[in-house]
Scaffold this motif. Sequence first.
Motif, short mmCIF file in Angstrom:
data_model
loop_
_atom_site.label_atom_id
_atom_site.label_comp_id
_atom_site.label_asym_id
_atom_site.label_seq_id
_atom_site.Cartn_x
_atom_site.Cartn_y
_atom_site.Cartn_z
N ALA A 171 81.94 90.37 38.71
CA ALA A 171 81.06 89.28 38.58
C ALA A 171 82.30 88.12 37.48
O ALA A 171 82.57 87.13 37.94
CB ALA A 171 80.11 89.15 37.79
N VAL A 172 82.99 89.11 36.54
CA VAL A 172 83.77 88.29 35.78
C VAL A 172 84.84 87.96 36.44
O VAL A 172 85.79 87.10 35.90
CB VAL A 172 83.72 89.31 34.57
CG1 VAL A 172 85.41 88.66 33.59
CG2 VAL A 172 82.82 89.23 33.77
N ILE A 173 85.63 88.82 37.22
CA ILE A 173 86.87 88.39 38.02
C ILE A 173 86.48 87.13 38.80
O ILE A 173 87.23 86.24 39.12
CB ILE A 173 87.12 89.69 39.10
CG1 ILE A 173 87.60 91.01 38.18
CG2 ILE A 173 88.29 89.26 40.09
CD1 ILE A 173 88.95 90.65 37.46
N ILE A 232 91.47 87.68 27.30
CA ILE A 232 89.98 87.41 26.91
C ILE A 232 89.19 88.68 27.13
O ILE A 232 88.45 88.80 26.42
CB ILE A 232 89.51 86.37 28.02
CG1 ILE A 232 89.81 84.86 27.88
CG2 ILE A 232 87.87 86.44 28.15
CD1 ILE A 232 89.46 83.76 28.82
N LEU A 233 89.94 89.61 27.89
CA LEU A 233 89.13 90.94 28.10
C LEU A 233 89.60 91.98 27.12
O LEU A 233 89.61 93.11 27.36
CB LEU A 233 89.47 91.71 29.41
CG LEU A 233 88.57 90.79 30.61
CD1 LEU A 233 89.06 91.34 31.99
CD2 LEU A 233 87.14 90.99 30.49
N GLY A 258 87.02 101.15 36.71
CA GLY A 258 87.05 102.52 35.94
C GLY A 258 85.93 102.59 34.90
O GLY A 258 85.00 101.81 35.03
N ARG A 259 86.19 103.28 33.86
CA ARG A 259 85.36 103.37 32.66
C ARG A 259 85.28 102.03 31.86
O ARG A 259 86.33 101.62 31.43
CB ARG A 259 85.92 104.63 31.77
CG ARG A 259 84.70 104.58 30.81
CD ARG A 259 85.20 106.23 29.90
NE ARG A 259 84.46 106.14 28.59
CZ ARG A 259 84.79 105.41 27.63
NH1 ARG A 259 85.90 104.75 27.79
NH2 ARG A 259 84.33 105.54 26.53
N ILE A 260 84.12 101.64 31.61
CA ILE A 260 84.10 100.36 30.80
C ILE A 260 83.20 100.87 29.39
O ILE A 260 82.36 101.42 29.26
CB ILE A 260 82.97 99.54 31.30
CG1 ILE A 260 83.47 98.92 32.78
CG2 ILE A 260 82.93 98.35 30.42
CD1 ILE A 260 84.57 98.32 33.05
N ARG A 262 82.14 92.33 26.03
CA ARG A 262 82.88 91.16 26.32
C ARG A 262 82.25 90.70 27.80
O ARG A 262 82.20 89.36 27.81
CB ARG A 262 84.34 91.45 26.36
CG ARG A 262 84.95 91.59 25.13
CD ARG A 262 86.44 92.28 25.40
NE ARG A 262 87.15 92.42 24.01
CZ ARG A 262 87.74 91.73 23.45
NH1 ARG A 262 87.95 90.53 23.75
NH2 ARG A 262 88.31 91.95 22.35
N LEU A 263 82.19 91.69 28.46
CA LEU A 263 81.49 91.23 29.68
C LEU A 263 80.03 90.48 29.71
O LEU A 263 79.78 89.51 30.43
CB LEU A 263 81.34 92.41 30.59
CG LEU A 263 82.68 93.04 31.65
CD1 LEU A 263 82.26 94.51 32.03
CD2 LEU A 263 83.36 92.28 32.09
N SER A 264 79.38 91.09 28.84
CA SER A 264 78.00 90.62 28.41
C SER A 264 78.17 88.98 28.00
O SER A 264 77.62 88.17 28.32
CB SER A 264 77.33 91.48 27.41
OG SER A 264 76.20 90.69 27.02
#
Length: 136
Positions: free
Chosen positions: A28-30, A46-47, A64-66, A73-75
């Motif tokens: 979604a972020v991409i 930003i990430l 991969g692992r978040i 950041r994604l939230s």
Amino acid sequence: MLVEIPRTVATPAVPEITVEEAAAAARAVIRLFEKWGLSDAVAREILGGLAPRTYARWKAGDPGRIDRDLATRLSLLMGIHKGLRTLFTDPERGYAWVGKPNDVFGGRAPVEIMAQGDIFSLARVRSYLDAERGGW
């Protein structure tokens, strides 16, 4: 007579983001960054300064692992997106907003604030949008 309300536990039943949730959030972020017209370099900042190879893997669909920082950041980014979708009935205006200078940010564009790389800058943009849409 006062009756005490039972308290809920403060910790979630699932304390970590699942692999499926992480992959969905990364995808979604991409897509969001594409809509915002960001370069890979700005998106990586930003990430939190992702390495070019890591970001290329994200774009290929393998996040991969978040870790906790990236999940936060994604939230925040999803919250920014939600705020823009609430404020602007035309999605394209919301996508364009991130690149336009704003007096609230000292004449800088919100994307410039977010690209400072620290999580607080993302939170600053998110808080502004939440306040504008009446979220406080």
